[in-house]
Write a protein that holds these residues in place. Structure first.
Motif, PDB file in Angstrom:
ATOM      1  N   ALA A 237       9.276  23.396  -2.413  1.00  3.85           N
ATOM      2  CA  ALA A 237       9.337  24.140  -3.663  1.00  3.85           C
ATOM      3  C   ALA A 237       9.901  25.518  -3.386  1.00  3.85           C
ATOM      4  O   ALA A 237       9.847  26.013  -2.256  1.00  3.85           O
ATOM      5  N   PHE A 238      10.443  26.145  -4.402  1.00  4.52           N
ATOM      6  CA  PHE A 238      10.943  27.510  -4.283  1.00  4.52           C
ATOM      7  C   PHE A 238       9.834  28.446  -4.734  1.00  4.52           C
ATOM      8  O   PHE A 238       9.344  28.342  -5.855  1.00  4.52           O
ATOM      9  N   HIS A 239       9.429  29.358  -3.849  1.00  8.81           N
ATOM     10  CA  HIS A 239       8.203  30.142  -4.023  1.00  8.81           C
ATOM     11  C   HIS A 239       7.022  29.180  -4.100  1.00  8.81           C
ATOM     12  O   HIS A 239       6.305  29.101  -5.099  1.00  8.81           O
ATOM     13  N   ALA A 240       6.832  28.457  -3.008  1.00  6.63           N
ATOM     14  CA  ALA A 240       5.904  27.332  -2.977  1.00  6.63           C
ATOM     15  C   ALA A 240       4.454  27.736  -3.202  1.00  6.63           C
ATOM     16  O   ALA A 240       3.666  26.935  -3.706  1.00  6.63           O
ATOM     17  N   THR A 241       4.075  28.959  -2.838  1.00  9.44           N
ATOM     18  CA  THR A 241       2.682  29.367  -3.016  1.00  9.44           C
ATOM     19  C   THR A 241       2.248  29.243  -4.471  1.00  9.44           C
ATOM     20  O   THR A 241       1.140  28.784  -4.771  1.00  9.44           O
ATOM     21  N   PHE A 242       3.136  29.646  -5.376  1.00 10.30           N
ATOM     22  CA  PHE A 242       2.808  29.566  -6.801  1.00 10.30           C
ATOM     23  C   PHE A 242       2.625  28.114  -7.225  1.00 10.30           C
ATOM     24  O   PHE A 242       1.619  27.753  -7.851  1.00 10.30           O
ATOM     25  N   ASP A 243       3.588  27.256  -6.891  1.00  5.70           N
ATOM     26  CA  ASP A 243       3.496  25.848  -7.293  1.00  5.70           C
ATOM     27  C   ASP A 243       2.283  25.174  -6.646  1.00  5.70           C
ATOM     28  O   ASP A 243       1.603  24.363  -7.284  1.00  5.70           O
ATOM     29  N   GLN A 244       2.008  25.513  -5.389  1.00  5.42           N
ATOM     30  CA  GLN A 244       0.875  24.915  -4.699  1.00  5.42           C
ATOM     31  C   GLN A 244      -0.447  25.297  -5.370  1.00  5.42           C
ATOM     32  O   GLN A 244      -1.313  24.438  -5.589  1.00  5.42           O
ATOM     33  N   ARG A 245      -0.587  26.560  -5.703  1.00  2.00           N
ATOM     34  CA  ARG A 245      -1.822  27.013  -6.358  1.00  2.00           C
ATOM     35  C   ARG A 245      -1.977  26.398  -7.745  1.00  2.00           C
ATOM     36  O   ARG A 245      -3.066  25.945  -8.125  1.00  2.00           O
ATOM     37  N   MET A 246      -0.889  26.413  -8.519  1.00  2.00           N
ATOM     38  CA  MET A 246      -0.969  25.896  -9.884  1.00  2.00           C
ATOM     39  C   MET A 246      -1.208  24.393  -9.897  1.00  2.00           C
ATOM     40  O   MET A 246      -2.019  23.878 -10.686  1.00  2.00           O
ATOM     41  N   LEU A 247      -0.522  23.672  -9.026  1.00  2.00           N
ATOM     42  CA  LEU A 247      -0.723  22.228  -8.959  1.00  2.00           C
ATOM     43  C   LEU A 247      -2.127  21.905  -8.473  1.00  2.00           C
ATOM     44  O   LEU A 247      -2.804  21.026  -9.026  1.00  2.00           O
ATOM     45  N   GLY A 248      -2.584  22.615  -7.434  1.00  2.00           N
ATOM     46  CA  GLY A 248      -3.914  22.350  -6.905  1.00  2.00           C
ATOM     47  C   GLY A 248      -4.995  22.584  -7.946  1.00  2.00           C
ATOM     48  O   GLY A 248      -5.942  21.795  -8.055  1.00  2.00           O
ATOM     49  N   ARG A 249      -4.868  23.656  -8.711  1.00  2.00           N
ATOM     50  CA  ARG A 249      -5.884  23.940  -9.726  1.00  2.00           C
ATOM     51  C   ARG A 249      -5.843  22.922 -10.853  1.00  2.00           C
ATOM     52  O   ARG A 249      -6.874  22.484 -11.364  1.00  2.00           O
ATOM     53  N   ALA A 250      -4.623  22.514 -11.255  1.00  2.00           N
ATOM     54  CA  ALA A 250      -4.500  21.517 -12.312  1.00  2.00           C
ATOM     55  C   ALA A 250      -5.075  20.177 -11.872  1.00  2.00           C
ATOM     56  O   ALA A 250      -5.734  19.476 -12.659  1.00  2.00           O
ATOM     57  N   LEU A 251      -4.846  19.801 -10.628  1.00  2.00           N
ATOM     58  CA  LEU A 251      -5.401  18.543 -10.134  1.00  2.00           C
ATOM     59  C   LEU A 251      -6.928  18.575 -10.128  1.00  2.00           C
ATOM     60  O   LEU A 251      -7.587  17.591 -10.479  1.00  2.00           O
ATOM     61  N   LYS A 252      -7.493  19.705  -9.726  1.00  2.00           N
ATOM     62  CA  LYS A 252      -8.954  19.825  -9.714  1.00  2.00           C
ATOM     63  C   LYS A 252      -9.498  19.794 -11.133  1.00  2.00           C
ATOM     64  O   LYS A 252     -10.501  19.128 -11.415  1.00  2.00           O
ATOM     65  N   GLN A 253      -8.826  20.500 -12.024  1.00  2.00           N
ATOM     66  CA  GLN A 253      -9.293  20.598 -13.397  1.00  2.00           C
ATOM     67  C   GLN A 253      -9.174  19.275 -14.141  1.00  2.00           C
ATOM     68  O   GLN A 253     -10.107  18.851 -14.837  1.00  2.00           O
ATOM     69  N   ASP A 254      -8.016  18.627 -14.022  1.00  2.00           N
ATOM     70  CA  ASP A 254      -7.716  17.476 -14.865  1.00  2.00           C
ATOM     71  C   ASP A 254      -8.029  16.139 -14.217  1.00  2.00           C
ATOM     72  O   ASP A 254      -8.200  15.135 -14.918  1.00  2.00           O
TER      73      ASP A 254
END
Length: 234
Positions: free
Chosen positions: A125-142
């Protein structure tokens, strides 16, 4: 008291979705196989804003790299169903209409569909930290699922492998211009994932010429480079 009540899944996951989630494979490590032999998934997210603690994933775009090429027959694109009353003005940037969000895929189904597409592959990913955090939180939430996949950051690999460009903290547009690429549509998850994959292939070619033949070697070189960048100057 939960300050952000939407962070925790409010209803139990349906049995069919839970069974599919439980069948997801374990992620692969960044190992010593040749870069050409490794399947990567290039990810881009469009979100309701840039706050990694509160904003939401609105759409997912992903494309796979396999056998040293972009597999145009293996792409993932999904808009999630969201309550448009909670979205910020930043939605205007990516142009996802409220009607698209209202008609989107239920978040748990969307996240599960992406994880099944991802399989055990590492992510780019480009600026992977952002995508990693957002994806990780969405996976936990949903989906009540923990993200354990490895990420490589194209925004960091590019200046490591192409120091002659003189671009240290550049955005995607700057690297697109530097490599002479074209983007069908910016701030569109699928289009951004595709052009990021094109940059990744250029960088992999540069990596091999520099003796970095595997994901493990590339990750190690990147870690060392990042440490040098953070070291205080004397």
């Amino acid at each position: 008291m939960n300050v952000f009540p939407w962070f925790t899944r409010r209803t139990p996951l349906a049995a069919e979705l839970a069974a599919r989630r439980d069948r997801l494979p374990d992620p692969q490590p960044l190992d010593d196989r040749p870069l050409r032999d490794q399947r990567f998934v290039v990810l881009d997210l469009e979100t309701s804003g840039l706050n990694m603690s509160r904003d939401l994933v609105l759409s997912i775009g992903a494309v796979s790299i396999h056998d040293g090429a972009i597999d145009l027959g293996s792409q993932f694109e999904c808009t999630l169903q969201r309550d448009t009353g909670r979205l910020s003005a930043s939605v205007l940037i990516h142009g996802i209409a409220p009607s698209e969000l209202a008609a989107g895929v239920e978040p748990a189904e969307a996240m599960l569909g992406f994880m099944e597409f991802l399989g055990d592959s590492p992510l780019l990913a480009f600026h992977a930290t952002f995508d990693q955090r957002m994806l990780g939180r969405a996976l936990k939430q949903d989906l009540d699922h923990r993200l354990r996949h490895n990420f490589l950051d194209i925004a960091e690999l590019a200046p490591l492998l192409c120091p002659e460009a003189g671009i240290r903290n550049g955005g995607l547009d700057e690297w697109v211009d530097y490599f002479g690429l074209q983007v069908q549509q910016r701030h569109n998850a699928s289009a951004d994932a595709l052009v990021t994959a094109e940059i990744a292939l250029i960088l992999f070619s540069r990596a091999r010429r520099q003796g970095l033949e595997s994901p493990a070697a590339l990750a190690s070189a990147l870690t060392k480079w990042q440490r040098r960048q953070q070291a205080p100057a004397f």
